[in-house]
Structures are given as C-alpha cells and as structure tokens.
Design a protein around this motif. Structure first.
Motif, PDB file in Angstrom:
ATOM      1  N   THR A   1      -9.206  -7.776 -13.717  1.00  0.00           N
ATOM      2  CA  THR A   1      -9.879  -6.636 -13.093  1.00  0.00           C
ATOM      3  C   THR A   1      -9.507  -5.310 -13.734  1.00  0.00           C
TER       4      THR A   1
ATOM      5  N   ILE B   1      -2.827   3.678   4.702  1.00  0.00           N
ATOM      6  CA  ILE B   1      -2.591   4.122   6.066  1.00  0.00           C
ATOM      7  C   ILE B   1      -1.761   5.374   5.954  1.00  0.00           C
TER       8      ILE B   1
ATOM      9  N   MET C   1     -11.065  -4.295  -1.544  1.00  0.00           N
ATOM     10  CA  MET C   1     -10.866  -3.262  -0.537  1.00  0.00           C
ATOM     11  C   MET C   1      -9.429  -2.759  -0.602  1.00  0.00           C
ATOM     12  N   LEU C   2      -9.306  -1.469  -0.762  1.00  0.00           N
ATOM     13  CA  LEU C   2      -7.986  -0.865  -0.871  1.00  0.00           C
ATOM     14  C   LEU C   2      -7.686  -0.084   0.390  1.00  0.00           C
ATOM     15  N   LEU C   3      -6.522  -0.310   0.961  1.00  0.00           N
ATOM     16  CA  LEU C   3      -6.207   0.319   2.225  1.00  0.00           C
ATOM     17  C   LEU C   3      -5.076   1.317   2.067  1.00  0.00           C
TER      18      LEU C   3
ATOM     19  N   ILE D   1      -0.033  -4.358   9.255  1.00  0.00           N
ATOM     20  CA  ILE D   1      -0.497  -3.622   8.084  1.00  0.00           C
ATOM     21  C   ILE D   1       0.070  -2.202   8.065  1.00  0.00           C
TER      22      ILE D   1
ATOM     23  N   ASP E   1      -0.107   0.183  -3.941  1.00  0.00           N
ATOM     24  CA  ASP E   1      -1.347   0.151  -3.194  1.00  0.00           C
ATOM     25  C   ASP E   1      -1.414  -1.141  -2.393  1.00  0.00           C
ATOM     26  N   MET E   2      -2.292  -1.154  -1.413  1.00  0.00           N
ATOM     27  CA  MET E   2      -2.461  -2.359  -0.600  1.00  0.00           C
ATOM     28  C   MET E   2      -3.896  -2.844  -0.707  1.00  0.00           C
ATOM     29  N   LEU E   3      -4.041  -4.077  -1.095  1.00  0.00           N
ATOM     30  CA  LEU E   3      -5.363  -4.660  -1.265  1.00  0.00           C
ATOM     31  C   LEU E   3      -5.622  -5.659  -0.167  1.00  0.00           C
ATOM     32  N   LEU E   4      -6.756  -5.559   0.462  1.00  0.00           N
ATOM     33  CA  LEU E   4      -7.044  -6.408   1.598  1.00  0.00           C
ATOM     34  C   LEU E   4      -8.191  -7.352   1.294  1.00  0.00           C
TER      35      LEU E   4
ATOM     36  N   THR F   1      -5.051  -8.454  -9.950  1.00  0.00           N
ATOM     37  CA  THR F   1      -5.145  -7.173  -9.251  1.00  0.00           C
ATOM     38  C   THR F   1      -3.891  -6.809  -8.479  1.00  0.00           C
TER      39      THR F   1
END
Lengths: 347, 347
Positions: A51, A103, A99-101, B85, B98-101, B121
């Motif tokens: 990716t 918070i 999807m990147l989150l 999360i 980063d956090m990928l969901l 990724t």
DNA sequence: AATCGATCCCAAAGCGCTTTGGATGCTCAA
DNA sequence: TTGAGCATCCAAAGCGCTTTGGGATCGATT
C-alpha cells in the motif's frame, strides 16, 4: 516469511514489473493469456501490492480518516460512534479503502487535521460531532482536504458537504405527538447543547410547543452527556417538582432508560402515568425492542448515516471539483408502549 | 495548497535533503546552528514528513491495525470496542503511531489478516474477541505479523502475547459473594459461549458453585448477545419458573439493566427480593453509578485494557525477538445496592 | 518489398523519504 | 609541512510501486 513483491513476481514469471503491474491493474495492452498467467501466480502467492508504495506512486492513500473528538472533561467516546464506523467501514472495504482512526481531545483537533493533511495518510476525512460553530470546517476547506460532516454546523460561514438527520423536524413531530395526546408538561432531556444536533432538537421542541401556545418550562429542560444516569437524575429532579411533567422527550435511548427507571421507582406506570418519547439511533447493542418498539421513538439508523457519509466522501474524492453535497435523513416516528394520553385531571 | 516536501524545504534552506532529514531526525552529524534553522523553517511551514514515503523508506508503517469482528448473524459491534479503542488510541498518538481499523465479518477474518500483512500497512495488530480455539492466532504467528490478543484463546496450540482480565476468578468471586449471602438459586446471564471470556466466566461460576456443593441449574444459565433485551428476556423466563432464582450474575451492565427492568416489573425489589451482580467494563457512556455503584459488580476498565494492549504491542514491535508477553488484569468486586441476603424462607 | 498499425512488452524515471558512503574543509599534533 | 581526525555536509541509491515513452514483432496493406 516476507510478502512477495512485484519485482519478484515478475522475475518468477519472466516478465517485467511493468507488465505485471499492468496485467494486475487491468490495462488493455497486455495479452489475455499472460494476464491470466500473472493473475494465477499472484493468487498463488497471495500477492497484494504494498500500500505504501502504491500510495506513493499514485498519490492516493486509499484511506479515509475519522477524527473522533473526545470530550476532555468526561473522557467519553460517543456511543454512536461504533455503529457509525461499522457502517462507514462496510463502504470502505467494499471500495478498497482503509480507515484511519484518531481519537483526539477537543483541544488538539486543529493540530490533528493539519498533521493528517501534511502527512498525506488519507484522501479525506469524516468530521464527527460538529458544534454549532465548528472551526474544523473552515480549517479543512482551507487545507483543501476533502471531507464530509456527520451532522451540520449551523454557524459555519463556508459551504461544505454533510449528511444529517432532520433533528429539528424529528423533535418537532415527537413533541406534536405528545401534545396531541394532551400532554402539556413536557420535559426535554437533551444532549449537550453546544452540539449542533442538540440545538436543533431543542429548537424543534420549542417550535412545536410555541405553535400550540404551550410554554416551555426551563425547569423541565436539561442538557448533558446522554447516559442512563443523566436520564435518572433528570427524572428524579423533575418528578419532585410541584408541577411535574407528564411526558419526557429524550435524546437517547440510554437517557430514556434512565428516565424509565426513575419513573418506575416512583411507582408510576409508563404509558399511563408518564409518557416517554426518545430518539433511537438503532445501535446494534441497544435495540429498542424487537418487532414492537418498547419506547415510542424518532428512529434513524446511525449505521446507515455512516454508510451515507462514506459513500458521499468517496464520491467527492472521485470528483473533487464538484459542488458540496448534502443529504438529509428523515427520522421515522415509531409508536411503542411508552406513550399514552396525558393523565386527565388527577395529580 | 499542497503540503511542503522535504526537497522543497531543503531548497529553501540551501541545504541538501539529506542534511534536512538528519537535522529533523536528531542525527549528530549536523551543526546545531543549522539544525535550529531547519527546525524553525519546518515549524513555519507546518512540515511533516509524508508518512507513505517515510514508511516505504524505513520499512516501518508506524501504524497498528485493529481488526474488529462483526458477528454476521446479528451485525453487532461489540460495545466495549469504542472504549478499548480510545485507550489504545491514547498510547498510539503519544508514540506517533496511527491506528487502522477494519471491521470485518467473521468469515473474512483470515483473508483480512493475510491482506494486511501483504499490503504492509501496519506493523502489528490487535486481535479482538478471541474464541475458545481461534484460528487467527496460528495464522498470525505463521504470517510473522506481531500481535497482541485482547483476551485469550484457551485451545490455542502456539504461544502468543495477550492481555486479559481474570474472568474466571472474577466470576468465581462474584458467585462466592452471592453464596455467602445465602443465595442458592443463582442465574447466569452470560455472553456467547463460543467467546473465550464467556467460557471462562461460566467456569468460574461453576467452580464456585461446585465448591459449595450447590448444583448449577441449566434452566438458570443462558448465553447470548449481551444486550438489555437479553437480560429482560432471561429474567422474564426465569422468574416464571416454579423455582425462580434469587440472584442473577450478568456478564454486562446492559444485561443487568434488562434484568433489573424485568425484576422491577414483577414488583420485586432489587437487593431485597432479588440480587444482581454484573461485570462492569467501566464504559464511558455506561457508568455503574457515580460515587456509589448501583450494581454490585466485578469491575475492570476496558479502556485500561486498551492501553495495556497497545503498550505491549509497541514493545513487541520494538523488540521482535522477545518472548511472548502476558498481562493479567484482576477485576475488583465492588459492592453496590443491588445485592443483599437471600430472602429467608418465604416464597 | 516497403510501410503501417496493432499488439505486446520493457527500460527508466519518479513518488518523498532515509541511509550509505563518501567529499570537503579545518584543526591540531608530529 | 603533512596527514590524521573531526565536524559538516552532500550525491546517489533504494524502498515497491505506477507510468511515460518507446521498442520489437508480425500480419496486413499498398
């Protein structure tokens, strides 16, 4: 066991990386026979293009960012968020997006958006929990990062894309419904009224009351984090008033459950002594009954909203020059067992 | 307005990209004066290295994946997930990750992990909702992708890293607590018993009962999606039995709320006629009272679990050769107003 | 027989960054 | 004076992919 690369795959097939790439990406200038060979070898090795490399080469991250604000005082993550994400996630995975989150505490929102933009990790973002006048919108327009707002920001001075529930109309209708049943002392247990949706709901409530010439009693209007405790607190205080409400209009099923608890603790019967109407986001783990709803409710699926937002955002990304898009979802009013005619005279 | 690149920044400063890169990444072979100049220019332009490029160059994605299973029958996203999360997210953002969901139907889990690995990724993943014998664990070990399981998988044949609550002990203690109060007819309202945590909770319950020589009545044991409706259903059915329970042990606050509703609907008083103990994940939007808990509960913060999992995973990524790590969190038993001595003889 | 278009393939550049392996001065001891 | 040693910097390669701009090959056309 390292994943196989395009180059290795090409070497194994005795082809150039160029050809393999084109074969896999459906370009016409490659023999169908070789394309099949390539596809087969790729499948055999579970090959997936890296990716990061692909993103770098194409300039498209194939990822969408969700920046979830977390209220600094309460450290609460909005409970609708899981369902919303699930809806959006469906669309993303179908379209090959990640999807990147993030918070992020309220205070760091601006910095986060700037960073996201500069780091180039996503092609667009969804804005959650808009306030009445939300600085994020101007910022994102300025940054040139495609975005869709889940909800609206009444005071925003620039055009932007959004998906929203018609909160005002929903609460207006709910209020009219209660008024039609003869209720006059109607309490509003609302969300935090710096949130745009909460303001709209209050306005809808007030409009309906005003239209019938019924006064809104400030003692019967509260706002707050929409929890079970909130509902219970509010109900306890209000039921102790000299002139208590005969009906409650709640912004969330959790609040409604709190109200119900307190109502029943007072020995009052729901739907006879006290009526409750609530908004219902149709959260997976918080259903309002099965076939027949428990609470009379204005119902609108937040998961569906997630799907709509995601779809809209991908559309905008595909067509960046297009005009801002809007989508208004109407909540339906479903009648359950929590409402009934206002108790006639007795009090 | 495109983000500025390293090359542009270098050009503006009259330096080579190499030097700018080293300056920003704290390498020693750059003059402190120029480092300061670089840092200043970078700040002025809000410069952030492009993640994709950086990841490609370093081979580290600086991202963690969370693959959330969605039960295909019910389409429910586990409500603890938002809080988990949030906890993990804190750690990631602090460490620059980063956090990928990915929200993925059960059936596609394996494919998803394969893909994640091949696409490169993320540097590691958190495994949510482990089953008793979870194929994902073997797969991930085989793929060589660092991971931490939130929970455990009793039947797994390979070593792996996990963070878990001591569910067995928690439910054992809760059961003992009820037994000490004189309860013998204790109902278990559990989660789905293909989930590892649910199995452990049942075992804890059964162990405590057996230790006192009290028989477990299958009629008083249910499993299911942990919702308010589940609790209400279970309670309704069980209270209608010829020999109804005097106490309920619930796996979630939502179930407990459902039980309470039904209990009160029967005109029974909580803590006097019927006792409830529940597990409490300390979800932000579902608090078990404030200062004083409403329900007697085994309490363990799922948000804290999120923090622990994330921290552990980052540790593993930093030190890939290290042995599997484990962390057991103990739930505390907090006493609220929902429990009391078993009603003596009367029935 | 020469030309032309298709058809199918490839070499090489480039995406934005890191990193290896020098290059360039400059200082200081021998 | 010389060369070792250090402090600073840079050119170029490379990460894994896409994409531009050809280069063969071959049958068909003139």
């Amino acid at each position: 066991m390292l994943p196989i690369t395009l180059k290795e795959l090409a070497a194994e097939l005795g082809l150039s990386p160029t050809t393999v790439s084109r074969a896999l990406n459906g370009y016409p200038e490659v023999n169908e026979a070789t394309r099949a060979r390539v596809a087969q070898a790729a499948a055999r090795h579970h090959y997936r293009p890296n990716t990061r490399a692909k993103a770098l080469a194409t300039g498209r991250a194939m990822a969408i960012g969700h920046v979830i604000p977390i209220s600094t005082q309460h450290e609460i993550v909005n409970p609708v968020f899981a369902d919303f994400i699930a809806g959006a996630g469906e669309v993303y995975s179908r379209e090959g997006y990640d999807m990147l989150l993030s918070i992020v505490p309220d205070a760091e929102q601006a910095r986060t958006y700037r960073e996201i933009r500069a780091k180039g990790t996503v092609d667009g973002v969804i804005v959650h929990g808009p306030k009445e006048d939300d600085a994020r919108i101007t910022l994102l327009v300025e940054l040139g990062l495609p975005f869709v707002v889940h909800g609206r920001s009444t005071e925003a001075k620039v055009p932007y894309s959004w998906v929203d529930v018609n909160n005002a109309r929903a609460f207006q209708r709910a209020t009219e419904f209660l008024l039609d049943l003869g209720h006059r002392r109607i309490a509003l247990v609302n969300g935090l009224e710096f949130m745009d949706f909460a303001i709209r709901r209050r306005r809808g409530f007030e409009a309906a009351m005003a239209a019938r010439g019924v006064a809104c009693d400030p003692m019967l209007m509260v706002q707050g984090e929409m929890t079970e405790a909130q509902g219970a607190h509010a109900a306890r205080a209000m039921l102790a008033l000299p002139d208590p409400p005969t009906a409650f209009l709640c912004s969330s099923l959790l609040s409604a459950m709190g109200v119900r608890r307190e109502v029943e603790a007072h020995g009052l019967k729901l739907g006879r002594d006290i009526s409750i109407v609530t908004h219902d986001d149709e959260l997976g783990y918080l259903r309002n009954g099965e076939a027949e709803p428990i609470f009379t409710a204005t119902r609108s699926s937040v998961r569906e909203a997630g799907r709509r937002c995601a779809t809209m955002l991908l559309g905008i990304i595909a067509e960046p020059a297009s005009a801002p898009r809007h989508e208004m979802l109407e909540a339906v009013l479903v009648v359950g067992r929590s409402t009934g005619p206002a108790p006639s005279s007795a009090r």
